[in-house]
Design an enzyme around this catalytic site. Structure first.
Site, mmCIF file in Angstrom:
data_model
loop_
_atom_site.group_PDB
_atom_site.id
_atom_site.type_symbol
_atom_site.label_atom_id
_atom_site.label_comp_id
_atom_site.label_asym_id
_atom_site.label_seq_id
_atom_site.Cartn_x
_atom_site.Cartn_y
_atom_site.Cartn_z
ATOM 1 N N LYS A 1 2.990 11.170 -3.489
ATOM 2 C CA LYS A 1 1.956 10.501 -4.285
ATOM 3 C C LYS A 1 1.087 11.516 -5.035
ATOM 4 O O LYS A 1 0.585 11.228 -6.118
ATOM 5 C CB LYS A 1 1.098 9.654 -3.345
ATOM 6 C CG LYS A 1 0.079 8.791 -4.026
ATOM 7 C CD LYS A 1 -0.479 7.818 -3.021
ATOM 8 C CE LYS A 1 -1.635 7.027 -3.561
ATOM 9 N NZ LYS A 1 -2.135 6.080 -2.567
ATOM 10 N N ASP B 1 0.889 -1.166 0.000
ATOM 11 C CA ASP B 1 0.000 0.000 0.000
ATOM 12 C C ASP B 1 0.928 1.217 0.000
ATOM 13 O O ASP B 1 1.560 1.519 1.007
ATOM 14 C CB ASP B 1 -0.881 -0.041 1.254
ATOM 15 C CG ASP B 1 -1.683 1.247 1.477
ATOM 16 O OD1 ASP B 1 -1.673 2.120 0.586
ATOM 17 O OD2 ASP B 1 -2.312 1.362 2.535
ATOM 18 N N ASP C 1 -12.743 5.788 2.820
ATOM 19 C CA ASP C 1 -11.293 5.824 3.093
ATOM 20 C C ASP C 1 -10.875 7.252 3.437
ATOM 21 O O ASP C 1 -10.790 8.118 2.568
ATOM 22 C CB ASP C 1 -10.560 5.321 1.836
ATOM 23 C CG ASP C 1 -9.046 5.318 2.005
ATOM 24 O OD1 ASP C 1 -8.537 5.876 2.997
ATOM 25 O OD2 ASP C 1 -8.367 4.757 1.118
#
Ligand code: AMP
Length: 584
Positions: free
Chosen positions: A70, A9, A169
């Protein structure tokens, strides 16, 4: 021995690496921690820092540290660190290489292949950049799967029944919600929505603002000018936020934060969960709006959702579960650690690709099958009732855990409170099983509304510690209830186990996982799944059916190879009909 494929992840805030070993998922620890902050830095001596050490230097040396890389994946850009320019792929590769090293040390063998998760909304170029980061780190990315798909896999790998799952999430810096459909081992993301600038960091900021204002009001000092003090305030705010997930009040204390006009500034400030929840209410509202947009996108309403899964550390904030439960009349799952379920799902997918066995409860941790709580004056069926049940520890919570809630005295000068502890689910506490009772005496002579904090701590052995504390004086009384779980063995335990097993379903070793990107892609993946299924059933078919099936498989394979999507429908329909008839 088969070659281990790891699951990774690669998150905006944190990253984890996991493997399946002996049918069980292990998120690998490094120096006692499973979570690696997604920070990269260069130390004074030019050493590369990754994770906790890089995070620690971030506030003091932002020019030598990179966080949230990211967010830049897929962009033609470079970031600077200690005067050197790096592409986003290179920075991500540093994190991946670090994770790879953690797995290699643990396994004592080289790791060469990985499944990496990416957000459902990642574009092709963002996915490509992630793949490149893997390659730079010396990892062949055997598959990339969507994060909500991985989360769903960690809970529901190989579900036979059709289920629609809402994956909520909420991480440190991003919020995503997806509707995931699972049927016949096929997992697909039906709709996604989110805000990539909303997360736990914003919650921290609210507490930071609160602290800065408090210092300003009290001393006149603008503490924001001191980087060092702000570094400590940042950390204290995050710690306070975490504490408020388990307890109703927190004391934020930092000594010698700064000197002002010759006097030291100490911070000592209380924050209640209620006030904190008010600070973040708009953010939570925003996430729920996004939930409804995702539902609309999937042409579904709240009542169509079968399960809610929580992903990301910020979902531990109790108001998140509360609001979702109200909206969906469904309690979200909390059995699997929300920080680790994406990595766990990636590892399960990796094991499926490697052909490893996965046990039915691969990621099942120890959980409590019961809810524990106390009773208080409240509203039940529209009437005021003295024994309204107030759950404190919710069923399916991972053990060990401790939770506390605040209650208030009802009369002026109330000298004692009686605490009753129940196990059960009914809103009327008297319909649940009473498992303990005690009285706290000698409370202060104060007006009604004297706060009493009731804490429950349940350990892995089923021992429940209960305490009640007068907040203002610290006067406390506690009891220990042995066998809070096992005392309900027998039929009730069996019923609970059955229910929990149903929630988790059976996990098989094979499975086809689909991540839907485009409709065409989706049809192709479905077609491949159908062909695989048909090939498995060829043996049981009669010679005539077999011939038909082989012809249809050929037509489908031809159409996939071209690709000619329009030519797929007919042979797929016909093949589905034969399979249906063979199965019935
Ligand atoms: P993630 O990006 O999923 O790793 O989530 C990290 C975020 O979760 C950070 O903002 C953390 O501060 C937050 N977090 C972690 N544990 C808790 C907790 N117990 N209560 C509230 N927030 C938490």
């Amino acid at each position: 021995m088969t070659e281990t494929i790891v699951g990774i992840d690669l998150g905006t805030t944190n990253s984890e690496i996991a493997i399946v070993q002996n049918g069980k998922v292990t998120v690998i620890e490094n120096a006692g921690r499973k979570i690696v902050p997604s920070f990269v830095g260069i130390a004074d001596n030019n050493e590369i820092l990754v994770g906790e050490t890089a995070k620690n230097q971030y506030i003091l040396y932002p020019e030598r540290t990179i966080k949230s890389i990211k967010r830049l994946m897929g962009e033609e850009t470079k970031v600077e660190m200690a005067g050197q320019a790096y592409t986003p792929q290179e920075v991500s590769a540093i994190i991946l290489k670090h994770l790879k090293g953690i797995a290699e040390t643990y396994l004592n063998q080289p790791v060469k292949k990985a499944v990496i998760t990416v957000p459902a909304y990642f574009s092709d170029s963002q996915r490509q950049a992630t793949r490149e980061a893997g390659e730079i780190a010396g990892l062949e990315v055997v598959r990339m799967i969507n994060e909500p798909t991985a989360a769903a896999l960690s809970y529901e790998a190989a579900q036979k029944a059709h289920k629609r799952i809402l994956v909520y999430d909420l991480g440190g810096g991003t919020f995503d919600v997806s509707v995931v459909s699972i049927e016949d081992d096929v997992v697909e993301v039906v709709a996604s929505h989110g805000n990539n600038k909303l997360g736990g960091d914003d919650f921290d900021q609210k507490i930071i603002d609160f602290i800065v204002k408090h210092i300003k009001d009290k001393t006149g000092l603008d503490i924001q000018e001191s980087r060092k003090a702000m570094a400590r305030i940042n950390r204290a705010a995050e710690a306070a936020k975490r504490a408020l997930s388990d307890q109703p009040f927190v004391m934020i204390e930092e000594e010698y934060l700064e000197e002002h006009e010759g006097a030291p500034i100490h911070l000592s400030l209380e924050l209640s969960r209620t006030d904190y929840e008010e600070m973040i209410a708009n953010y939570i509202d925003e996430t729920l709006e996004a939930v409804h947009i995702a539902l609309n996108g999937a042409n579904l309403t709240a009542s169509d959702i079968d399960e809610i899964l929580l992903v990301g550390g910020s979902t531990r904030t109790p108001i998140v579960s509360q609001r979702l439960t109200e909206e969906f009349r469904l309690e979200p799952h909390i059995e699997v650690d929300p920080d680790l379920c994406v990595a766990s799902g990636a590892a399960i997918q990796a094991a499926m690709i490697a052909g490893d066995d996965i046990s039915a409860s691969a990621v099942l941790v120890d959980i409590t099958p019961y809810t524990y709580g106390t009773s208080a004056l409240g509203e039940l069926n529209g009437e005021i009732y003295p024994y309204k049940y107030v759950p404190i520890i919710h069923k399916n919570s991972a053990l060990p855990l401790s939770k506390s809630e605040v209650f208030f005295t009802m009369r002026d000068n109330q000298e004692a409170v009686e605490v009753k502890i129940f196990q059960g689910e009914d809103d009327d506490a008297l319909n649940n099983i009473q498992i303990g009772e005690f009285t706290v005496e000698g409370l202060s002579q104060v007006p009604e509304g004297n706060p009493i904090i009731i804490s429950l701590a349940l350990d892995l052995n089923g021992i429940l510690h209960v305490s009640a504390k007068e907040k203002n004086t610290g006067l406390e009384k506690s009891i220990v209830i042995d066998n809070a779980i096992s005392r309900f063995e027998g039929e009730k335990m069996e019923a609970a186990k059955k229910r929990i097993n149903q929630i988790f379903g059976e996990q098989t070793t094979e499975g086809i996982i689909i991540d839907q990107q485009t409709d065409d892609n989706h049809i192709i993946v479905q077609a491949r799944a159908l062909v695989e299924k048909a090939e498995r059933m060829l043996e049981e078919a009669s010679p005539e059916d077999r011939e038909d099936m082989v012809n249809m498989i050929e037509s489908i394979n031809d159409a996939i190879a071209k690709p000619a999507i329009a030519d797929l429908k007919e042979p797929m329909d016909q093949l589905s009909d034969i399979l249906f008839y063979l199965e019935s």
